[in-house]
Design an enzyme around this catalytic site. Structure first.
Site, PDB file in Angstrom:
ATOM      1  N   LYS A   1      -1.210  -4.377 -11.464  1.00 44.10           N
ATOM      2  CA  LYS A   1      -0.803  -4.697 -10.098  1.00 44.10           C
ATOM      3  C   LYS A   1      -1.642  -3.886  -9.117  1.00 44.10           C
ATOM      4  O   LYS A   1      -1.751  -2.668  -9.233  1.00 44.10           O
ATOM      5  CB  LYS A   1       0.683  -4.426  -9.888  1.00 44.10           C
ATOM      6  CG  LYS A   1       1.175  -4.851  -8.504  1.00 44.10           C
ATOM      7  CD  LYS A   1       2.685  -4.842  -8.413  1.00 44.10           C
ATOM      8  CE  LYS A   1       3.151  -5.234  -7.008  1.00 44.10           C
ATOM      9  NZ  LYS A   1       2.700  -6.582  -6.607  1.00 44.10           N
TER      10      LYS A   1
ATOM     11  N   HIS B   1       5.869  -1.447 -12.047  1.00 44.62           N
ATOM     12  CA  HIS B   1       5.143  -2.669 -12.377  1.00 44.62           C
ATOM     13  C   HIS B   1       4.083  -2.401 -13.445  1.00 44.62           C
ATOM     14  O   HIS B   1       3.759  -1.257 -13.747  1.00 44.62           O
ATOM     15  CB  HIS B   1       4.470  -3.247 -11.127  1.00 44.62           C
ATOM     16  CG  HIS B   1       5.410  -3.967 -10.215  1.00 44.62           C
ATOM     17  ND1 HIS B   1       6.251  -3.306  -9.344  1.00 44.62           N
ATOM     18  CD2 HIS B   1       5.657  -5.295 -10.048  1.00 44.62           C
ATOM     19  CE1 HIS B   1       6.968  -4.191  -8.675  1.00 44.62           C
ATOM     20  NE2 HIS B   1       6.623  -5.408  -9.082  1.00 44.62           N
TER      21      HIS B   1
END
EC number: 1.17.1.8
Length: 259
Positions: free
Chosen positions: A154, A150
């Site tokens: 995040k 990600h």
């Protein structure tokens, strides 16, 4: 018209959700929540005058919306959803980070208030299919590890999708631990562990949301991978959630369970 409140509207996913709700027939963006905003003029954010802007969830009154759409942060999501349920709003939750115990508590709260809702670890159709296929494959390949990748902003690790994938896999394979005798010369090198399934989290700029499930067998391997290159890919699932939540009689976990 079904009234929708978006919590976390100023974030990347929140902005995509604003565009979606404004485009959907039969839905009205009645309110938005942005943490500690000082400017409460909706036109400052490209919203209609009829949309109420709140700087804190405690300011949201009962009747402000029919649906609470949450794209906030892990630290806030439990209290947000609790607040929504106590004030008559059906939650559609895209924020990850809820523990199993918190989900169970929210499900009880939904039942007490006679509301349905949806908690979706991932709204992307490719991710939902990845989880489905991985669960099926686990019956034949019990040796499995998960890598999720990600963007660097995040907050939670592993991702809600990776953890949900591990839970589904564990339902369809015997109790098993891969390479139990391996040692780590660097702590954490083998990743996190969920019932013998190793999970590895990557956080780097340039990524959005990606997951690989790696299965190994005697003389063969299987890799299932999904890639979300743009946050717009999640909106088809959000649309389904908004359209289906009014028919639900309980707080459901997983987009696949309302398709």
């Amino acid at each position: 018209m079904t009234k929708v409140l978006i919590a976390g509207f100023a974030g990347a996913m929140g902005q995509q959700a604003v565009t979606l709700v404004k485009s959907l027939p039969g839905f009205e963006l009645s309110a938005v929540v942005g943490h500690h905003l000082t400017d409460l003029d909706p036109t400052s954010y490209g919203l209609e005058n009829s949309t109420t802007v709140y700087a804190d969830r405690e300011q949201v009154e009962t009747g402000a919306a029919d649906i609470w759409l949450d794209f906030t942060v892990p630290a806030a999501v439990f209290e947000n959803v609790s607040y929504a349920l106590r004030h008559g709003m059906a939650p559609v939750v895209g924020t990850t980070g809820l523990s199993d115990e918190q989900v169970e508590e929210l499900q009880q709260l939904a039942k007490q208030n006679g509301l349905g809702g949806l908690i979706a670890p991932n709204f992307g159709m490719s991710a939902v299919l990845l989880m489905k296929f991985a669960k099926e494959a686990a019956a034949y390949f019990p040796e499995v590890e998960i890598i999720e990748m990600h963007h660097e902003d995040k907050k939670d690790a592993p991702s809600g999708t990776a953890l949900a994938t591990a839970k589904l896999i564990s339902e369809n394979r015997p109790a098993h631990e891969t390479a139990p005798d391996s040692t780590e010369s660097l702590p954490g090198a083998r990743g996190g562990d969920y019932q013998g399934i190793k999970l590895h989290a990557v956080r780097l700029p340039g990524y959005v949301a990606h997951e690989q499930v790696l299965f190994g067998g005697s003389g063969e391997a299987l890799t299932i991978r999904q890639d979300s290159f743009d946050r717009s890919s999640f909106m088809s699932g959000v649309k389904v959630g908004l359209e289906k939540v009014g028919t639900l009689t309980e707080l459901v976990v997983g987009l696949e369970n309302v398709l």
